[in-house]
Design an enzyme around this catalytic site. Structure first.
Site, PDB file in Angstrom:
ATOM      1  CB  ILE A  18      -1.042  -0.050   1.151  1.00 46.22           C
ATOM      2  CG1 ILE A  18      -2.223   0.872   0.858  1.00 46.22           C
ATOM      3  CG2 ILE A  18      -0.414   0.266   2.497  1.00 46.22           C
ATOM      4  CD1 ILE A  18      -3.498   0.522   1.612  1.00 46.22           C
ATOM      5  CG  ASP A  47       4.553   5.073  -9.528  1.00 49.63           C
ATOM      6  OD1 ASP A  47       3.691   4.280  -9.966  1.00 49.63           O
ATOM      7  OD2 ASP A  47       4.741   6.204 -10.012  1.00 49.63           O
ATOM      8  CE1 TYR A  52       6.704  10.251 -14.235  1.00 47.16           C
ATOM      9  CE2 TYR A  52       7.216   8.571 -12.611  1.00 47.16           C
ATOM     10  CZ  TYR A  52       6.309   9.420 -13.212  1.00 47.16           C
ATOM     11  OH  TYR A  52       5.001   9.433 -12.766  1.00 47.16           O
ATOM     12  CE  LYS A  81       2.957   5.783 -13.213  1.00 45.21           C
ATOM     13  NZ  LYS A  81       4.179   6.349 -12.675  1.00 45.21           N
ATOM     14  CG  HIS A 114       2.243   8.124 -17.658  1.00 40.88           C
ATOM     15  ND1 HIS A 114       3.595   8.116 -17.427  1.00 40.88           N
ATOM     16  CD2 HIS A 114       1.742   8.988 -16.763  1.00 40.88           C
ATOM     17  CE1 HIS A 114       3.885   8.940 -16.425  1.00 40.88           C
ATOM     18  NE2 HIS A 114       2.772   9.482 -16.007  1.00 40.88           N
TER      19      HIS A 114
END
Ligand code: NAP
Length: 339
Positions: A18, A47, A52, A81, A114
């Site tokens: 989580i 993540d 990026y 993503k 994304h």
């Protein structure tokens, strides 16, 4: 190292820790410190995103930990993503394989689209293509249903365990669900106390989709991001850490504002991916499992929601012309962006 963290469970039985580490705006140089600190603190969920441009730096650290036997691949939960320049069915496998190579992995735990808007890059690292007039190079032919079929094919090929979407509106998510052979497992969107996405949370619950909150701290680092681009933030970036309600609840629990902001979302059943490159903050952001919020705390934090007015990510500044795309997800919101 064993961790005491909680998980959310996807419809397919896969479990996502989580709390994960966000990596947007973490430079390649900062990533080594950040990933090491996160793994030491007990994080197992990272993540990432092709956009990026730092997946290879993440992959180097992961590989070192795995090869040293300090963590097993199956203990990690890696999200990445598909970039918007890859929003065409024939491009999904190519970009996924680039991410896998950079991350030095042979599968991804959760692969997300994304954003629903497709772009036309001049080359594979031209992730935010613009024309000479500064307009985003949008691909008007984006077909989300066909794109999703290609995402499903990656599950069939064993390259990803679960698939999901980010920055999609409810109609777009419904369209995917209604045409899916493999349902999305997770939806990643902006979500924090000021923008609590109540309608989307109810919608996702009804359809057994889990949610991951990006910008769970309100993304204060965007002030730097915009100033580096020589721009002013188009929407005021909130300072959630000093909000009196958050501060008061934090003092009562002898925790920090950051921990309260994260714990609130966790109690709503939403995964959080706070970004930091500072080892002390990374460690502190993980110390959210040794307290809980009362019904009154939850109600008071619930009242900080501003609905759509609380959304703080704005397309308009560096995605000029995005509103012309047929899949622009938030036409009625002045705001909404995809870094
Ligand atoms: P965020 O996690 O809400 O905020 C990150 C900012 O807060 C950084 O400037 C960080 O600075 C600071 N910070 C972190 N912990 C802190 C603490 N304990 N005390 C004080 N400051 C603290 O915002 P975000 O990075 O925008 O969102 C999180 C992640 O979500 C991203 O990194 C990315 O992985 C993902 N994301 C996805 C999308 C999408 O379109 N799907 C969009 C945005 C973000 P330091 O690094 O200096 O600590």
């Amino acid at each position: 190292m064993s961790t005491n963290q909680k998980h959310i469970t996807f419809w397919n039985g896969e479990k996502m820790p989580i709390v994960g580490l966000g990596t947007w705006q973490s430079s390649r140089e900062e990533i080594e410190t950040a990933i090491n600190a996160a793994l030491e603190a007990g994080y197992r969920h990272m993540d990432a995103a092709y956009n990026y441009l730092n997946e290879d730096a993440i992959g180097e650290v992961l590989q070192r930990w795995i090869e040293a036997g300090k963590v097993k691949r199956e203990e990690l939960f890696i999200v990445t993503k598909l970039p918007m320049i890859g929003n065409r069915p024939e491009d999904v496998e190519k970009f996924l394989k680039k991410s896998l190579a950079a991350l030095r992995l042979d599968y991804i735990d959760l692969y997300l689209i994304h954003a629903p808007v497709g772009l036309i890059g001049k080359h594979d690292t031209d992730v935010f293509p613009h024309d000479a007039q500064g307009f985003a190079m949008i691909d008007m032919k984006t077909n989300l249903v066909e794109l999703w079929k290609s995402m499903e094919n990656q599950v069939d090929a064993g390259l990803v365990k679960s698939i999901g979407i980010s920055n999609f509106n409810e109609e777009q998510i419904s369209r995917i669900i209604n045409n899916a052979r493999i349902k999305p497992a997770n939806v990643q969107v902006e979500l924090h106390v000021q923008f609590q996405q109540k309608s989307l949370r109810e919608f996702c619950k009804k359809h057994e989709l889990t949610i991951c909150a990006y910008a769970p701290l309100g993304s204060p680092g965007r002030n730097d991001f915009y100033s580096k681009l020589g721009l002013k933030p188009p929407v005021a970036i909130p300072d959630l850490f000093t909000h009196p309600v958050v501060v008061k609840i934090a003092e009562k629990h002898k925790k920090s504002s950051t921990q309260v902001l994260l714990r609130y979302l966790i109690e709503l059943g939403v995964a959080v991916i706070p970004k930091s490159v500072n080892p002390e903050r990374i460690h502190a952001n993980f110390q959210v499992f040794d307290f809980s919020l009362s019904v009154v705390d939850m109600a008071q934090l619930g009242q900080l929601d501003q609905g759509d007015a609380g959304c703080t990510f704005d397309f308009s500044t560096f995605f000029k012309g995005m509103d012309k795309h047929p899949e622009n997800p938030y036409p009625n919101r002045v705001k909404g962006i995809v870094p």
